[in-house]
Scaffold this active site. Structure first.
Site, mmCIF file in Angstrom:
data_model
loop_
_atom_site.group_PDB
_atom_site.id
_atom_site.type_symbol
_atom_site.label_atom_id
_atom_site.label_comp_id
_atom_site.label_asym_id
_atom_site.label_seq_id
_atom_site.Cartn_x
_atom_site.Cartn_y
_atom_site.Cartn_z
ATOM 1 C CB CYS A 156 35.993 25.885 35.900
ATOM 2 S SG CYS A 156 37.034 25.957 37.212
ATOM 3 N N GLY B 219 37.748 28.529 33.538
ATOM 4 C CA GLY B 219 38.641 27.682 34.019
ATOM 5 C C GLY B 219 39.867 27.862 35.277
ATOM 6 C CD GLU B 220 42.550 27.873 39.711
ATOM 7 O OE1 GLU B 220 41.820 28.838 39.968
ATOM 8 O OE2 GLU B 220 43.847 28.373 39.796
ATOM 9 C CD GLU C 272 31.717 32.636 27.928
ATOM 10 O OE1 GLU C 272 31.900 33.624 28.507
ATOM 11 O OE2 GLU C 272 30.843 31.596 28.086
ATOM 12 C CB SER D 100 42.285 35.345 38.619
ATOM 13 O OG SER D 100 41.371 35.518 39.483
ATOM 14 C CG HIS E 122 35.123 35.079 46.075
ATOM 15 N ND1 HIS E 122 35.530 36.444 45.413
ATOM 16 C CD2 HIS E 122 35.657 34.259 44.957
ATOM 17 C CE1 HIS E 122 35.839 36.218 44.181
ATOM 18 N NE2 HIS E 122 35.690 35.002 44.007
ATOM 19 C CB CYS F 217 33.254 28.966 42.484
ATOM 20 S SG CYS F 217 35.160 28.606 42.826
ATOM 21 C CB CYS G 142 33.092 34.103 33.047
ATOM 22 S SG CYS G 142 34.541 33.587 32.005
ATOM 23 C CB CYS H 282 31.506 30.500 38.976
ATOM 24 S SG CYS H 282 32.464 30.362 37.429
ATOM 25 C CB CYS I 102 39.156 38.577 30.248
ATOM 26 S SG CYS I 102 38.720 37.419 31.405
HETATM 27 N N1 SAH Z 1 39.554 30.179 38.460
HETATM 28 C C1 SAH Z 1 39.973 31.420 38.597
HETATM 29 C C2 SAH Z 1 39.896 32.493 37.568
HETATM 30 C C3 SAH Z 1 38.557 32.247 36.689
HETATM 31 S S1 SAH Z 1 37.032 33.190 37.364
HETATM 32 C C4 SAH Z 1 39.798 32.118 39.809
HETATM 33 O O1 SAH Z 1 38.848 31.380 40.420
HETATM 34 O O2 SAH Z 1 40.192 33.075 40.174
HETATM 35 C C5 SAH Z 1 37.674 34.943 37.542
HETATM 36 C C6 SAH Z 1 36.996 35.820 38.646
HETATM 37 O O3 SAH Z 1 35.715 36.114 38.334
HETATM 38 C C7 SAH Z 1 37.268 35.317 39.985
HETATM 39 O O4 SAH Z 1 37.507 35.892 41.065
HETATM 40 C C8 SAH Z 1 35.861 34.483 40.131
HETATM 41 O O5 SAH Z 1 35.591 34.242 41.424
HETATM 42 C C9 SAH Z 1 35.067 35.615 39.620
HETATM 43 N N2 SAH Z 1 33.486 35.235 39.100
HETATM 44 C C10 SAH Z 1 33.217 34.038 38.719
HETATM 45 N N3 SAH Z 1 31.908 33.958 38.820
HETATM 46 C C11 SAH Z 1 31.315 35.269 38.937
HETATM 47 C C12 SAH Z 1 30.052 35.837 39.034
HETATM 48 N N4 SAH Z 1 28.862 35.134 38.426
HETATM 49 N N5 SAH Z 1 30.042 37.278 39.459
HETATM 50 C C13 SAH Z 1 31.149 37.771 39.638
HETATM 51 N N6 SAH Z 1 32.296 37.123 39.706
HETATM 52 C C14 SAH Z 1 32.290 35.957 39.375
#
Ligand code: SAH
Length: 354
Positions: free
Chosen positions: A114, A161-162, A94, A193, A218, A118, A339, A121, A107
């Site tokens: 990933c 992804g990370e 995406e 990020s 977070h 988390c 995402c 996510c 973005c």
């Molecule tokens: N892996 C990287 C980049 C991808 S996530 C990272 O963790 O930063 C991009 C951002 O979206 C991160 O800050 C992540 O914590 C946040 N994110 C992921 N899922 C989310 C959700 N359901 N609601 C709000 N933010 C979210």
């Protein structure tokens, strides 16, 4: 195909590598710049009109077009466009196109799925499938520009992804996207990020790329952070924030912290105060910014979003304690904005074709 039966990924090559390729094909070096510029506009070999026919034929033979194709497109009422892109091997990723006053930003995803786990996510629900190639990261921007007919001047690596788990390909992508003969997007208009892979942050500090680093924080205690972000069990808050301070000292670049508000879990007044104290302890005197995001609810998960008012109250509290904070606008909230949701929905549909 080359002599090993492999196809080349032309779009992952830097101009100097294309020069070497041209030289090996008995072509003048200036062809490399032509090819690089064509590729960055989404023009594939067979349409590179200013190249000699025999070169086009040779390149078609040895290389494969990895430009992602638009599989699905959701247009939000605020102008945000969410893309589901199909890759050459059939996998989907995406990207989200966003319009800001200062220009268009995309973005992008850095991996298929990933591995980080988390709990809030959607991208990580099925684990990681594979790394994205540099061309597949670059290709998201090229394909979106082509589809929208508009220039993209900023990139955020906040999709699926990370990025620091796909380190070498990400660094190469950054070099490609910044190159003057290609998309020429300034490093200062690129954010990366990370959930907090400390060795990656340390390595990135030495690359001398003036991009913006975003840290997904977070939570303010190791107990809470480890519960929602498994990476914290490997690299705890002390290691992470120490690496951030070192990153600033080395690069002089402001760090931004992402803080997803999870109602009843990390969004009380006491959490705001603890966040301010934590950032003061590690980042005192350094320019930082906190982005507050109300969680996009993912149906497989139990985290819930609080109200907009409570998010703004959290931001104000941080402000009174000397920490710069803004509540992220929810662009595209009427499309599958969290995402990973679009990719997941597609994967399910393809598992059970109707
Ligand atoms: N892996 C990287 C980049 C991808 S996530 C990272 O963790 O930063 C991009 C951002 O979206 C991160 O800050 C992540 O914590 C946040 N994110 C992921 N899922 C989310 C959700 N359901 N609601 C709000 N933010 C979210």
């Amino acid at each position: 195909m080359n002599e090993n039966g492999q196809t080349m990924d032309l779009m992952s090559l830097l101009p100097e590598e294309l020069e070497a390729l041209c030289a090996s094909l008995g072509q003048p070096r200036y062809r490399a710049k032509q090819i690089f510029t064509f590729l960055s506009r989404g023009v594939w070999v067979d349409e590179m009109s200013s190249l000699p026919k025999d070169l086009r034929a040779k390149l078609s033979q040895i290389a494969e077009n990895r430009l992602p194709t638009v599989e699905e497109k959701q247009i939000s009422s605020d102008g945000t466009v969410k893309y589901l892109f199909r890759l050459l091997d059939g996998e989907c990723i995406e990207s989200v196109f966003m319009r800001y006053e200062h220009g268009n930003t995309l973005c992008i995803s850095s991996e298929v799925g990933c591995p980080m786990g988390c709990t809030f996510c959607a991208s990580t629900l099925g684990g990681k499938v594979r790394d994205l190639l540099p061309s597949e990261m670059l290709g998201q921007i090229i394909a979106a520009e082509k589809d929208m007919g508009e220039r993209i001047s900023g990139v955020v690596m906040m999709g699926i992804g990370e990025p620091l788990d796909n380190y070498d390909n990400v660094i190469r992508f950054l070099q490609l996207v910044n190159h003057k003969d290609g998309l020429c997007i300034g490093y200062r208009h690129i954010s990366l990020s990370t959930c907090g892979l400390v060795p990656g942050i340390e390595k990135l500090a030495n690359e001398d790329l003036p991009i913006t680093l975003s840290i997904s924080l977070h939570a303010v205690t190791d107990e809470k952070r480890s519960a929602i972000m498994p990476v914290n069990r490997r690299y705890g808050i002390d290691a992470l924030l120490s690496a951030c301070a070192a990153y600033y000292r080395k690069t002089g670049r402001r760090i931004s912290f992402e803080y997803t508000l999870l109602h009843g879990e990390n969004d009380t007044d006491e959490d705001a105060a603890a966040l301010a104290r934590l950032l003061h302890r590690y980042m005192r005197g350094m320019p930082i910014h906190v982005n507050l995001i109300r969680v996009n609810e993912v149906k497989e998960r139990t985290h819930r979003a609080g109200t907009r008012q409570s998010a703004h109250r959290f931001a104000e509290l941080l402000g009174t304690m000397g920490v710069n904070a803004t509540v992220r606008r929810r662009l595209g909230s009427d499309v599958d904005a969290a995402c990973g949701q679009l990719r997941r929905a597609r994967a399910k549909k393809e598992e059970r074709p109707s």
